[in-house]
Design an enzyme around this catalytic site. Structure first.
Site, PDB file in Angstrom:
ATOM      1  N   ASP A   8      32.320  35.275   6.020  1.00 20.73           N
ATOM      2  CA  ASP A   8      31.351  36.283   5.586  1.00 20.73           C
ATOM      3  C   ASP A   8      30.290  35.724   4.640  1.00 20.73           C
ATOM      4  OD1 ASP A   8      33.993  37.230   6.220  1.00 20.73           O
ATOM      5  OD2 ASP A   8      33.363  39.233   5.643  1.00 20.73           O
ATOM      6  N   ASN A  40      27.842  40.537   5.104  1.00 16.96           N
ATOM      7  CA  ASN A  40      27.357  40.877   3.754  1.00 16.96           C
ATOM      8  C   ASN A  40      26.117  40.076   3.373  1.00 16.96           C
ATOM      9  OD1 ASN A  40      30.657  40.762   3.594  1.00 16.96           O
ATOM     10  ND2 ASN A  40      29.811  42.646   2.735  1.00 16.96           N
ATOM     11  N   HIS A  68      30.571  46.386   7.709  1.00 14.78           N
ATOM     12  CA  HIS A  68      29.264  46.632   7.092  1.00 14.78           C
ATOM     13  C   HIS A  68      28.094  46.446   8.069  1.00 14.78           C
ATOM     14  CE1 HIS A  68      30.552  47.259   2.954  1.00 14.78           C
ATOM     15  NE2 HIS A  68      31.391  46.228   3.081  1.00 14.78           N
ATOM     16  N   HIS A 154      38.055  40.807  12.031  1.00 18.60           N
ATOM     17  CA  HIS A 154      37.576  41.270  10.727  1.00 18.60           C
ATOM     18  C   HIS A 154      38.545  42.338  10.229  1.00 18.60           C
ATOM     19  CE1 HIS A 154      34.078  41.187   7.987  1.00 18.60           C
ATOM     20  NE2 HIS A 154      34.303  42.485   7.792  1.00 18.60           N
ATOM     21  N   HIS A 179      36.523  39.039   6.429  1.00 19.12           N
ATOM     22  CA  HIS A 179      36.488  40.287   5.674  1.00 19.12           C
ATOM     23  C   HIS A 179      36.994  40.189   4.235  1.00 19.12           C
ATOM     24  CE1 HIS A 179      36.454  44.545   4.705  1.00 19.12           C
ATOM     25  NE2 HIS A 179      37.750  44.530   4.469  1.00 19.12           N
ATOM     26  N   HIS A 181      37.142  37.537   2.163  1.00 18.15           N
ATOM     27  CA  HIS A 181      36.287  36.680   1.340  1.00 18.15           C
ATOM     28  C   HIS A 181      37.018  35.585   0.568  1.00 18.15           C
ATOM     29  CE1 HIS A 181      32.635  39.658   1.085  1.00 18.15           C
ATOM     30  NE2 HIS A 181      33.237  39.686   2.271  1.00 18.15           N
TER      31      HIS A 181
END
Length: 266
Positions: A8, A40, A68, A154, A179, A181
């Site tokens: 991400d 993101n 997102h 994800h 997802h 991170h």
């Protein structure tokens, strides 16, 4: 073949790290195909058409999203026309965009990329990702009509990600989680030949709270007011994290894999 997945991208530090990493890693590792998760990339929330174009220009072959993907309103019409930007496949069929595609590498080999969203701890109420994967794989045979299959799962729960890895082992080249991170220390080739990592980690500033300036998340945790703190991406130097996989040309299964942290290890 050599395949790279980058996790991400979070805000400008993540974008800068990816823009720096893509051309250098493609040359240094002789990469055949690159997938970047851009969930993101735009100020921490979603991605824009312009950022997609910049990632493609820098060397990304496909961009995946996640929960997102809808955050930037201008991305919805773009999704309908740009087949190299994937939203999760297990959204309803009428949802704009697509969640998988077969793409041609520079070598001419065909690569299937499948993007899925987890159900555990997610509020989107998507279709079952396991059944969705089965449906897509009905027409794609690894080592036959496609040379490699990359799955970006994800998802929030590590158990759901590990279950997907075991479920698809031997049927795809790689299952990589996104997802959460944070890069997990479990990059490996599973028993039947699928490369796996629970989460590739993010491309962003790790002196942060999952890529965001600490003040916003801390205000939420300390006050217990859900929307008290505003989330803003951290602004320090970014690190690009991902998974590098080398596949067998005959079978499409993984020969080896390793976690990547660029330009330096965390």
């Amino acid at each position: 073949m050599k395949l790279l997945f980058l996790g991400d991208v979070v805000g400008r530090p993540g974008r800068d790290a990816v823009m720096q990493a893509l051309p250098k890693l493609r040359a240094e590792q002789a990469l055949d195909f690159i997938v970047v998760n851009g969930d993101n990339a735009a100020g921490g929330f979603g991605i824009t058409p312009q950022l997609c174009k910049e990632f493609f220009a820098a060397g990304a072959d496909v961009i995946t999203g996640g929960d997102h993907i809808w955050d930037q309103k201008e991305i919805v019409p773009y999704l309908s026309g740009e087949k190299k930007l994937l939203r999760p496949q297990n959204f309803p069929e009428k949802t704009p965009g697509i969640g998988h595609g077969i793409f041609t590498a520079a070598s001419g080999k065909k690569i299937l990329v499948l993007h899925l969203l987890g159900q555990v701890f997610h509020k989107e109420h998507t279709d079952c990702p396991f059944a969705t994967a089965d449906k897509i794989l009905e027409s794609a045979r690894l080592g036959a009509n496609v040379s490699a299959i990359i799955v970006d799962f994800h998802a929030e729960a590590t158990s759901e990600k590990m279950a997907m890895g075991q479920y698809l082992d031997g049927r795809v080249s790689m299952v990589v989680g996104s997802h959460t991170h944070v890069p997990t220390a479990d990059a490996r080739v599973l028993a039947k030949g699928t490369a796996y990592q629970t989460d590739a980690g993010m491309c962003g500033d790790y002196n942060s709270v999952i890529g965001f300036a600490p003040v916003g998340p801390l205000e939420k945790f300390l006050s217990k007011i859900p929307k008290f703190g505003k989330l803003e991406p951290a602004t320090g130097e970014g690190t690009a994290c991902g998974l590098l996989v080398e596949t067998d040309d005959a079978t499409g299964l993984a020969k080896s894999c390793q976690a990547i942290q660029y330009p330096k290890a965390l």
